[in-house]
Every structure is written in structure tokens, then in C-alpha cells.
Design an enzyme around this catalytic site. Sequence first.
Site, PDB file in Angstrom:
ATOM      1  N   CYS A  75       0.805  -1.229   0.000  1.00 50.81           N
ATOM      2  CA  CYS A  75       0.000   0.000   0.000  1.00 50.81           C
ATOM      3  C   CYS A  75       0.834   1.275   0.000  1.00 50.81           C
ATOM      4  CB  CYS A  75      -0.901   0.015   1.223  1.00 50.81           C
ATOM      5  SG  CYS A  75       0.016   0.074   2.787  1.00 50.81           S
ATOM      6  N   GLU A 113      -7.624  -6.267   0.556  1.00 47.99           N
ATOM      7  CA  GLU A 113      -7.614  -5.242   1.595  1.00 47.99           C
ATOM      8  C   GLU A 113      -6.537  -4.231   1.248  1.00 47.99           C
ATOM      9  OE1 GLU A 113      -5.411  -3.397   4.725  1.00 47.99           O
ATOM     10  OE2 GLU A 113      -4.732  -5.315   3.905  1.00 47.99           O
ATOM     11  N   ARG A 157      -7.897   2.552  11.933  1.00 48.69           N
ATOM     12  CA  ARG A 157      -7.233   2.096  10.715  1.00 48.69           C
ATOM     13  C   ARG A 157      -8.306   1.872   9.664  1.00 48.69           C
ATOM     14  NH1 ARG A 157      -1.840   0.005  11.062  1.00 48.69           N
ATOM     15  NH2 ARG A 157      -2.326  -1.159   9.199  1.00 48.69           N
ATOM     16  N   ARG A 159      -9.638   0.929   6.210  1.00 48.94           N
ATOM     17  CA  ARG A 159      -9.183   0.042   5.153  1.00 48.94           C
ATOM     18  C   ARG A 159     -10.319  -0.230   4.183  1.00 48.94           C
ATOM     19  NH1 ARG A 159      -5.050   1.339   6.972  1.00 48.94           N
ATOM     20  NH2 ARG A 159      -3.315   0.081   7.652  1.00 48.94           N
TER      21      ARG A 159
END
Length: 167
Positions: A75, A113, A157, A159
Site C-alpha cells: 500500500c 484489503e 485504521r 481500510r
Amino acid sequence: MKKLNILDLFSGIGGFKLGFERNGYECMSYFSEIDKHAIAVYKNNFKNSKYVGSVTDVRGEQLPKIDVITFGSPCQDFSLAGKRKGMGGQRSSLILEAIRLINECRPRVFIWENVKGTFSSNDGEDFAAILKAFADIGGYRLEWQLCNTSWFLPQNRERIYLVGYST
């Protein structure tokens, strides 16, 4: 018990596999990772798993019938904290290897993800290109959602979770 053959790409230490097992699935996993420490932990935690090397070297014809492909592709090039090279970056473009393997293996389901910044990378063009690449495989319905994992982690977080399933 339901049995699945999982191809776990960019596997880290096996979070996707653990999630399936905790939900009642017996999983034979074939996993791809390049970090030697993550590989060692995965092998230790999942003794019957099979390491298949780097995602760039894995070929569908080398594998048995795969039911599910899971991956949290790199990412760094999408992240708001990174340099924002997007799909032009060396790491984040590795998602194309996962898409190639989905096409080669034709699993019933795949789960991806990644970070929230994927939505805005290159003014949204990167996410649009990724969706197009998934859609071009054909035969899958795609659904995605942005989730804040604070409901089970002690931090915020956000995602993207994208699921493709055969139609």
C-alpha cells in the site's frame, strides 16, 4: 467442517487464514510472501501450509484448484503517508500480479484489503483502474466498503475491503 484451498498473497503472518479458521473453515493454504520473518511466523503458525515464493513467480497451473484468493497488496504508493506514486509505484502495482492470479486460478471468491488512500490516489484514477482490471476478468460480482478496524484494534485504521465472488 467446510474445507477450502486458499492462495494467500502478500500473506504477512497469516491474518486472512486465521480469520477463516476461526470461522469454522479447514484451510489448506498456499502462501506467497517475501519477508523472511513473516514467512517463518506463517510456517510456524500454520504447519501444513505450503510456501509458493514471490507473487511474481507463482503461476496458476502450479497450484491445485483454489477456492479463495486473499491479499493485502503493498500500500505504500497509495498511502496518504507515502509519496503517492499510486499504480506507477513499484510496490503498489504488484496488485496486478494478484489480478493475474485471479484470472489464472478462477477462485470462487477473492478478498482484497488496502488503505483508504487508494480511493484518492491519482485523483481516483488508480482505484478506477483497479476496478476495471477486476471487472475485465469477467464472471465476478464486486463489492467494496471502507471499514474502520477500530472495532477490534486499539487504533483507527480505515481500510478498503473488496470482495469478488463468482456469478
